[in-house]
Design an enzyme around this catalytic site. Sequence first.
Site: not given
Length: 326
Positions: A211, A213
């Site tokens: 991902d 973040d």
Amino acid sequence: MASDKGNGLYHLDNLTFVKHVNPETPWGFPSAPITIAALASGTQIAFLARHGTGHTIPPSSVPSRANIAALKSLGVRAILAFSAVGSLREDIPPGAFALPAQIIDRTKGVRPASFFEGTSVVAHAAFGDPFSRGLVKWLEGPVRRVLQGRQTELFMDKCIVCMEGPQFSTRAESVMYRQWGGDLINMSVLPEAKLAREAEISYALIATATDYDSWRPQEAAVTAADVLKTLQANADTARLVAATVLEELHLAISADPPQGQGEGQGQQGEKGKGKGESLLLEEVGSMRFSIMPRSEKQNVEDRKKLAYILPEYFAGEEGNVNVNTE
Ligand SMILES: CSC[C@H]1O[C@H](OP(=O)(O)O)[C@H](O)[C@@H]1O
Ligand SMILES: Nc1ncnc2[nH]cnc12
């Protein structure tokens, strides 16, 4: 040799199951029974799920001292740790892999981070290069070859922030970590890497990005659901990496065995290969000059406890030698 990961990677392929072991260490039991499995050549490896087999242990409660001590007691000399990480850089997309070189510690002091903590023996392990430089350097080629076959990018020399969790970062924290020079973020690499260094086990992290973040202003902040979306695909690739690399790594270690001399260990200058040192497992012998000299004030029981991870310095006759003044 061990491959150790929680999130997403709970078993390895292409291995023959040998047995489960669950050693009780002076620091308690590991996260889960350790799987001993054989590679095609017959070489045995140890596999440990750091969050437990059913993912029941949150990052702050992982019994890292027991995990590393148990692996050391089984004869493990190198750890390939896998971790699902957030990306703090646009050019490191979810799905990419990295072999980081640096760590920024944002854990909050609630995780026991040293085998020497609570004992009467003081030691200061060198940690300027938190990952085994020899192991990381060796891994780059084989890992890159596997990833090329799966159109997966590999990043080198990145800096990973290790946060306490279990909540993800705020947007402000995520932006700050980028300003600090962080490229990746997870909740697991510490104290694991520190403890591996104290136990003289070579440790490398294979980081798998899941991902972005929470630093991208126009995008939603990361959620566990985002991580889970990428996790399975990453875990499949990670299994392929492990299956391919472990056999080759064992051959490389056999051809370049550590001698435990430890001369010059912990110093950051270029170290030529001399005096029987291994370039691959250069952590062997590194604690010799990190442990404060033996003193009568040191508790005998503490020294016995430490012999579990460092028998060369704390067991038998050698245990009576002042390891720091040779
Ligand atoms: C579910 S995202 C947060 C969690 O995932 C990573 O675990 P691991 O390193 O064991 O793959 C990260 O470090 C956090 O613990
Ligand atoms: N964004 C993130 N922050 C901390 N740990 C993570 N593990 C996977 N993604 C993460």
